[in-house]
Design a protein around this motif. Structure first.
Motif, short mmCIF file in Angstrom:
data_model
loop_
_atom_site.label_atom_id
_atom_site.label_comp_id
_atom_site.label_asym_id
_atom_site.label_seq_id
_atom_site.Cartn_x
_atom_site.Cartn_y
_atom_site.Cartn_z
N GLU A 31 40.41 38.08 34.77
CA GLU A 31 41.04 38.74 35.92
C GLU A 31 40.56 38.14 37.24
O GLU A 31 41.37 37.90 38.14
CB GLU A 31 40.77 40.24 35.89
CG GLU A 31 41.46 40.97 34.76
CD GLU A 31 42.98 40.92 34.86
OE1 GLU A 31 43.53 40.81 35.98
OE2 GLU A 31 43.62 40.97 33.80
N LEU A 32 39.26 37.89 37.37
CA LEU A 32 38.73 37.37 38.62
C LEU A 32 39.20 35.94 38.88
O LEU A 32 39.54 35.59 40.01
CB LEU A 32 37.21 37.46 38.65
CG LEU A 32 36.63 38.88 38.62
CD1 LEU A 32 35.11 38.82 38.69
CD2 LEU A 32 37.21 39.75 39.71
N THR B 86 41.94 34.58 37.62
CA THR B 86 43.38 34.69 37.89
C THR B 86 43.62 35.08 39.34
O THR B 86 44.49 34.50 40.01
CB THR B 86 44.03 35.72 36.94
OG1 THR B 86 43.91 35.25 35.60
CG2 THR B 86 45.50 35.92 37.27
N ASN B 87 42.88 36.05 39.85
CA ASN B 87 43.03 36.45 41.25
C ASN B 87 42.75 35.29 42.20
O ASN B 87 43.46 35.09 43.18
CB ASN B 87 42.12 37.64 41.58
CG ASN B 87 42.68 38.95 41.08
OD1 ASN B 87 43.81 39.01 40.60
ND2 ASN B 87 41.90 39.99 41.18
N ALA B 88 41.69 34.54 41.93
CA ALA B 88 41.36 33.39 42.79
C ALA B 88 42.47 32.35 42.76
O ALA B 88 42.84 31.79 43.79
CB ALA B 88 40.02 32.78 42.38
N ARG C 144 45.72 32.87 41.99
CA ARG C 144 46.97 33.39 42.57
C ARG C 144 46.89 33.65 44.06
O ARG C 144 47.87 33.49 44.77
CB ARG C 144 47.37 34.68 41.87
CG ARG C 144 47.88 34.45 40.48
CD ARG C 144 48.47 35.72 39.91
NE ARG C 144 48.94 35.46 38.56
CZ ARG C 144 49.12 36.39 37.66
NH1 ARG C 144 48.90 37.65 37.97
NH2 ARG C 144 49.55 36.08 36.46
N HIS C 145 45.74 34.09 44.54
CA HIS C 145 45.66 34.58 45.92
C HIS C 145 44.84 33.72 46.86
O HIS C 145 44.94 33.90 48.07
CB HIS C 145 45.13 36.01 45.93
CG HIS C 145 45.93 36.94 45.08
ND1 HIS C 145 47.24 37.27 45.35
CD2 HIS C 145 45.62 37.59 43.94
CE1 HIS C 145 47.69 38.09 44.42
NE2 HIS C 145 46.73 38.30 43.55
N PRO D 56 39.67 41.47 48.82
CA PRO D 56 40.62 42.34 48.13
C PRO D 56 40.06 43.73 47.89
O PRO D 56 38.86 43.94 47.84
CB PRO D 56 40.86 41.62 46.81
CG PRO D 56 39.59 40.89 46.57
CD PRO D 56 39.09 40.49 47.94
N GLY E 237 49.18 43.24 39.72
CA GLY E 237 48.43 43.86 40.79
C GLY E 237 47.41 44.89 40.36
O GLY E 237 46.91 45.65 41.17
N ARG E 238 47.07 44.89 39.09
CA ARG E 238 46.10 45.87 38.59
C ARG E 238 44.78 45.23 38.17
O ARG E 238 43.93 45.87 37.58
CB ARG E 238 46.69 46.63 37.42
CG ARG E 238 47.89 47.46 37.79
CD ARG E 238 48.33 48.31 36.61
NE ARG E 238 49.58 48.96 36.95
CZ ARG E 238 50.75 48.63 36.44
NH1 ARG E 238 50.84 47.66 35.56
NH2 ARG E 238 51.83 49.28 36.79
N GLY E 239 44.61 43.95 38.46
CA GLY E 239 43.44 43.22 37.99
C GLY E 239 42.12 43.81 38.43
O GLY E 239 41.22 44.01 37.62
N LEU E 240 41.99 44.13 39.72
CA LEU E 240 40.72 44.69 40.18
C LEU E 240 40.50 46.11 39.68
O LEU E 240 39.37 46.52 39.45
CB LEU E 240 40.63 44.62 41.70
CG LEU E 240 40.40 43.23 42.27
CD1 LEU E 240 40.33 43.27 43.78
CD2 LEU E 240 39.15 42.59 41.69
#
Length: 169
Positions: free
Chosen positions: A77-78, A80-82, A84-85, A116, A128-131
């Motif tokens: 998840e972390l 992936t967030n890095a 994507r964002h 975030p 949008g539920r990763g965190l």
């Protein structure tokens, strides 16, 4: 990373003649800190997950299967967030694994300044539920997680979990 985090403690200010506090115990064979970098691309997500899993095995970290699964989900998840964002401002990301006697901490660092927040669940959205997931997995295992700014203006998101999962009453 030459000493894998097991070297002597940092020397206090004032030169090498200043006394160093004695260590209370020798580190366990699996204790240390490992860090690797990867490009902020989709392929880095499974690569980071596999690298963390392989590190835990190679170091023979006595971690429960439940915690390993949670930890690998958090890494996915972390990263992936890095990807994507943050990739626009941070083409590289860093993953760090720190293992202590009773805990393991994973972190993902990028150079994007946006901090975030875990959003409320929107059942109409598919992402949008990763965190939220990171916070829930961390909470269920009895761990802690947070987001911090780095000196370079980026951020590091981390989660520390106990090697054995918390027992729910």
């Amino acid at each position: 990373m030459d000493d894998h985090g097991r070297g002597p403690a940092p020397r206090p200010e004032g030169g090498t003649d200043a006394p160093v506090e004695p260590r209370t115990r020798d580190p366990l064979p699996y204790e240390g800190v490992w860090r690797f970098t990867a490009p902020a691309v989709d392929a880095s997500v499974p690569q980071a997950r596999h690298a963390v899993r392989d590190l835990l095995r190679r170091q023979r970290v006595p971690v429960s299967d439940d915690v390993v699964h949670g930890l690998l989900l958090i890494v996915s998840e972390l990263v992936t967030n890095a990807v994507r964002h943050a990739a626009v401002l941070s083409p590289m990301l860093a993953v760090e694994v720190a293992v202590g006697a009773e805990w393991v901490r994973v972190s993902v660092e990028d150079n994007h300044p946006y901090r975030p927040t875990a959003l409320e669940t929107d059942h109409g959205r598919t992402g949008g539920r990763g965190l939220l997931l990171v916070r829930e997995v961390t909470r269920e295992t009895g761990g802690v997680c947070d987001v911090e700014h780095t000196a370079s203006g980026g951020k590091v998101i981390w989660a520390a979990l106990p090697l054995a999962p918390a027992r729910l009453l």
